[in-house]
Design a protein around this motif. Structure first.
Motif, PDB file in Angstrom:
ATOM      1  N   MET A  15       0.849  -1.190   0.000  1.00 27.93           N
ATOM      2  CA  MET A  15       0.000   0.000   0.000  1.00 27.93           C
ATOM      3  C   MET A  15       0.886   1.242   0.000  1.00 27.93           C
ATOM      4  O   MET A  15       1.847   1.329   0.765  1.00 27.93           O
ATOM      5  N   LEU A  16       0.561   2.178  -0.876  1.00 31.75           N
ATOM      6  CA  LEU A  16       1.345   3.402  -0.955  1.00 31.75           C
ATOM      7  C   LEU A  16       1.161   4.244   0.300  1.00 31.75           C
ATOM      8  O   LEU A  16       0.081   4.263   0.906  1.00 31.75           O
ATOM      9  N   GLN A  17       2.199   4.949   0.690  1.00 25.56           N
ATOM     10  CA  GLN A  17       2.132   5.823   1.855  1.00 25.56           C
ATOM     11  C   GLN A  17       1.449   7.137   1.468  1.00 25.56           C
ATOM     12  O   GLN A  17       1.705   7.694   0.394  1.00 25.56           O
ATOM     13  N   LEU A  18       0.614   7.620   2.359  1.00 15.83           N
ATOM     14  CA  LEU A  18      -0.112   8.869   2.095  1.00 15.83           C
ATOM     15  C   LEU A  18       0.844  10.026   1.828  1.00 15.83           C
ATOM     16  O   LEU A  18       0.572  10.878   0.979  1.00 15.83           O
ATOM     17  N   ALA A  19       1.952  10.044   2.537  1.00 14.68           N
ATOM     18  CA  ALA A  19       2.911  11.138   2.360  1.00 14.68           C
ATOM     19  C   ALA A  19       3.431  11.180   0.932  1.00 14.68           C
ATOM     20  O   ALA A  19       3.656  12.259   0.371  1.00 14.68           O
ATOM     21  N   LEU A  64       1.794  10.308  -1.774  1.00 13.10           N
ATOM     22  CA  LEU A  64       0.732  10.881  -2.616  1.00 13.10           C
ATOM     23  C   LEU A  64       0.623  12.387  -2.426  1.00 13.10           C
ATOM     24  O   LEU A  64       0.460  13.135  -3.398  1.00 13.10           O
ATOM     25  N   ARG A  65       0.710  12.824  -1.192  1.00 14.02           N
ATOM     26  CA  ARG A  65       0.506  14.242  -0.892  1.00 14.02           C
ATOM     27  C   ARG A  65       1.682  15.100  -1.368  1.00 14.02           C
ATOM     28  O   ARG A  65       1.484  16.232  -1.809  1.00 14.02           O
ATOM     29  N   ASN A  66       2.887  14.549  -1.284  1.00 14.33           N
ATOM     30  CA  ASN A  66       4.072  15.352  -1.602  1.00 14.33           C
ATOM     31  C   ASN A  66       4.172  15.695  -3.080  1.00 14.33           C
ATOM     32  O   ASN A  66       4.641  16.774  -3.441  1.00 14.33           O
ATOM     33  N   ASN A  67       3.752  14.774  -3.936  1.00 19.64           N
ATOM     34  CA  ASN A  67       3.852  15.041  -5.371  1.00 19.64           C
ATOM     35  C   ASN A  67       2.805  14.240  -6.143  1.00 19.64           C
ATOM     36  O   ASN A  67       3.122  13.254  -6.814  1.00 19.64           O
ATOM     37  N   PRO A  68       1.539  14.661  -6.057  1.00 18.94           N
ATOM     38  CA  PRO A  68       0.470  13.899  -6.722  1.00 18.94           C
ATOM     39  C   PRO A  68       0.636  13.813  -8.235  1.00 18.94           C
ATOM     40  O   PRO A  68       0.275  12.811  -8.842  1.00 18.94           O
ATOM     41  N   THR A  69       1.201  14.847  -8.846  1.00 19.87           N
ATOM     42  CA  THR A  69       1.380  14.831 -10.303  1.00 19.87           C
ATOM     43  C   THR A  69       2.359  13.739 -10.713  1.00 19.87           C
ATOM     44  O   THR A  69       2.115  12.980 -11.662  1.00 19.87           O
ATOM     45  N   GLU A  70       3.483  13.650  -9.991  1.00 16.90           N
ATOM     46  CA  GLU A  70       4.462  12.609 -10.297  1.00 16.90           C
ATOM     47  C   GLU A  70       3.883  11.221 -10.052  1.00 16.90           C
ATOM     48  O   GLU A  70       4.144  10.282 -10.816  1.00 16.90           O
ATOM     49  N   VAL A  71       3.090  11.064  -8.992  1.00 14.91           N
ATOM     50  CA  VAL A  71       2.457   9.783  -8.696  1.00 14.91           C
ATOM     51  C   VAL A  71       1.578   9.349  -9.867  1.00 14.91           C
ATOM     52  O   VAL A  71       1.624   8.197 -10.317  1.00 14.91           O
ATOM     53  N   ASN A  73      -0.103   1.651 -16.716  1.00 17.63           N
ATOM     54  CA  ASN A  73      -1.380   1.691 -17.432  1.00 17.63           C
ATOM     55  C   ASN A  73      -2.571   1.673 -16.479  1.00 17.63           C
ATOM     56  O   ASN A  73      -3.621   1.088 -16.776  1.00 17.63           O
ATOM     57  N   PHE A  74      -2.402   2.338 -15.332  1.00 14.21           N
ATOM     58  CA  PHE A  74      -3.470   2.416 -14.338  1.00 14.21           C
ATOM     59  C   PHE A  74      -4.572   3.336 -14.860  1.00 14.21           C
ATOM     60  O   PHE A  74      -4.308   4.445 -15.313  1.00 14.21           O
ATOM     61  N   LYS A  75      -5.822   2.859 -14.776  1.00 17.44           N
ATOM     62  CA  LYS A  75      -6.941   3.544 -15.427  1.00 17.44           C
ATOM     63  C   LYS A  75      -7.718   4.491 -14.526  1.00 17.44           C
ATOM     64  O   LYS A  75      -8.670   5.129 -14.983  1.00 17.44           O
ATOM     65  N   GLU A  76      -7.317   4.613 -13.244  1.00 22.60           N
ATOM     66  CA  GLU A  76      -8.088   5.459 -12.322  1.00 22.60           C
ATOM     67  C   GLU A  76      -7.200   6.493 -11.626  1.00 22.60           C
ATOM     68  O   GLU A  76      -7.135   6.524 -10.393  1.00 22.60           O
ATOM     69  N   PRO A  77      -6.534   7.365 -12.358  1.00 20.32           N
ATOM     70  CA  PRO A  77      -5.662   8.358 -11.712  1.00 20.32           C
ATOM     71  C   PRO A  77      -6.411   9.312 -10.797  1.00 20.32           C
ATOM     72  O   PRO A  77      -5.820   9.894  -9.883  1.00 20.32           O
ATOM     73  N   LEU A 128      -4.788   1.293  -5.289  1.00 24.28           N
ATOM     74  CA  LEU A 128      -3.656   1.842  -6.024  1.00 24.28           C
ATOM     75  C   LEU A 128      -2.524   0.822  -6.070  1.00 24.28           C
ATOM     76  O   LEU A 128      -2.098   0.312  -5.038  1.00 24.28           O
ATOM     77  N   PRO A 129      -1.992   0.512  -7.260  1.00 24.38           N
ATOM     78  CA  PRO A 129      -0.825  -0.375  -7.336  1.00 24.38           C
ATOM     79  C   PRO A 129       0.428   0.338  -6.875  1.00 24.38           C
ATOM     80  O   PRO A 129       0.431   1.565  -6.696  1.00 24.38           O
ATOM     81  N   ASN A 130       1.473  -0.424  -6.690  1.00 23.94           N
ATOM     82  CA  ASN A 130       2.756   0.176  -6.345  1.00 23.94           C
ATOM     83  C   ASN A 130       3.258   1.033  -7.501  1.00 23.94           C
ATOM     84  O   ASN A 130       2.982   0.760  -8.671  1.00 23.94           O
TER      85      ASN A 130
END
Length: 422
Positions: free
Chosen positions: A1-5, A7-14, A22-26, A107-109
């Motif tokens: 599971m991805l760490q919230l930090a 996601l929050r630090n750089n959502p665009t890069e994530v 090829n994740f379909k739910e950004p 969310l995948p790794n």
């Protein structure tokens, strides 16, 4: 599971890195951040109200001690009013946390920057090849015919006892299987891995910890009466040995190996290269797992790739190593190398090992942590690899080493098997 930090630090890069898989739910990234904002506000509100209740309760005790009963009764009513508002806040907080977790596990790794873009196995990168392509004699046949000729494996009996994909090894076939397992385990333990013999069924928490749940329910055999799952790989129970454990930095790396049978439904794979040992529902595999310092995990990944490569080399097989593209990677992996060996009689490559770095994706789920030299607690990184999966290794050994007299075994196996040939 991805760490919230993360996601929050750089959502665009994530989102960009998820696109490589090829994740379909950004949009889930934004939803998770929004829910986390709500969670923080509710947590602050809950803690603030709880603090007022505790402060007022202490004040009541002081008022009663001083005989100020009327003032104490007033404070009691204030506490009751605060408790009335606390309940709904707690319920909303729990519901928000549950929803947040449900989105996070979807969310995948994130793939490593080394992962090539692509959607199918054809987009994987060949890192290197090794060994020599065997030249077979004119009468060479595929392994399922060799298994019948030398009475090594009975596929029809397995179908009778259980169903398609459950072969029965017998005589020298069973002995060779045992020899391979013993050799692989000793090869790993000599490299510093501690051997384990774990359970072959696990509970939901264990399957969740390594990412099999909620992603791969359909690929596992489920024992419904006891709500247990037959393991698809030893990685699942072995990595969970350290679930909820805080290690010392000096304990790292933790190196584990295990032999287990593996059970996979392989849903949707019918008709796709299922002949003989190419695709089965129960098979034997020896696994290696490491828990390491985050700063060293990619160096360890290369060490594990080298470890598996030398093992395949010792068997004298023609092989290649692939770096998997984003579309061919597992849900949990950050970077994966696949090993394939060449099956001469079938004229095709067969996958026999995957070696992966999961970074903190699994350890975040399992809360596998360590204290560094400064006393700070942080997540370890987990890695695993097949060392090796037996069915296709056995298929290639039988096919590539056949001649007019039988099947000549690699020298490293002869002592374990008790002979040079079948």
């Amino acid at each position: 599971m991805l760490q919230l930090a993360v996601l929050r630090n750089n959502p665009t890069e994530v989102k960009e890195r998820l696109a490589v898989k090829n994740f379909k739910e950004p949009e889930l990234v934004d939803q998770i951040i929004s829910l986390d904002d709500s969670r923080k506000k509710l947590t602050f509100q809950f803690d603030e109200t709880k603090g007022k209740i505790n402060a007022a309760s202490k004040e009541i005790g002081g008022l009663m001690a001083r005989g100020q009963k009327e003032e104490a009764e007033g404070k009691k009513k204030e506490v009751e009013a605060l408790k009335t508002t606390l309940g709904p806040v707690q319920e909303e907080l729990e519901a928000t946390e549950k929803q947040l977790n449900e989105l996070l596990v979807r969310l995948p790794n994130l793939p490593s920057v080394k992962v090539p873009k692509g959607k199918t196995p054809e987009d994987n990168e060949v890192v290197r090849t090794g060994g020599s392509k065997p030249e077979l004699y004119a009468g060479a046949v595929p392994h399922w015919e060799l298994a019948k000729k030398f009475d090594l494996i009975d596929f029809e009996l397995g179908n009778k006892l259980t169903g398609s994909g459950f072969p029965v090894y017998k005589g020298k076939g069973a002995k060779l299987q045992r020899a391979l397992i013993q050799y692989f385990l000793e090869y790993n333990t000599q490299a510093g891995y501690t051997e384990y013999l774990p359970p072959h069924m696990v509970n939901e928490a264990t399957a969740y910890g390594t990412g099999q749940l909620p992603d791969k329910e359909g690929q596992m055999y489920h024992v419904t009466g006891d709500n247990l799952y037959l393991i698809p790989t030893a990685e699942v129970p072995v990595t969970n040995i350290y679930r909820d454990v805080i290690l010392k930095e000096a304990d790292l790396p933790v190196k584990m190996t295990a032999y287990t049978p593996c059970f996979r439904r392989e849903a949707g794979s019918y008709g796709k290269d299922v002949r003989g040992l190419n695709r089965v529902h129960q098979f034997d595999k020896v696994e290696v797992v490491q828990l390491v310092h985050p700063e060293k995990s990619y160096d360890v990944l290369e060490e594990m790739v080298s470890h598996v490569e030398k093992l395949i080399q010792s068997l004298g097989l023609h092989y290649r190593i692939l770096r998997l593209c984003g579309g061919d990677m597992s849900f949990t992996s950050a970077l994966t190398y696949d090993f394939e060996v060449y099956s001469a009689a079938q004229d095709k490559w067969l996958e026999v090992s995957s070696v992966s770095n999961f970074e903190a994706f699994q350890t975040n789920r399992m809360k596998i942590r360590f204290k560094d030299g400064n006393g700070k607690t942080q997540l370890a990184h987990s890695l695993n690899g097949s060392s090796l999966a037996l069915p296709r290794i056995l298929a290639s050994l039988l096919e590539n080493n056949q001649d007019e007299n039988g099947i000549r075994l690699p020298q490293v196996l002869q002592g374990y098997f008790g002979g040079e040939m079948i």
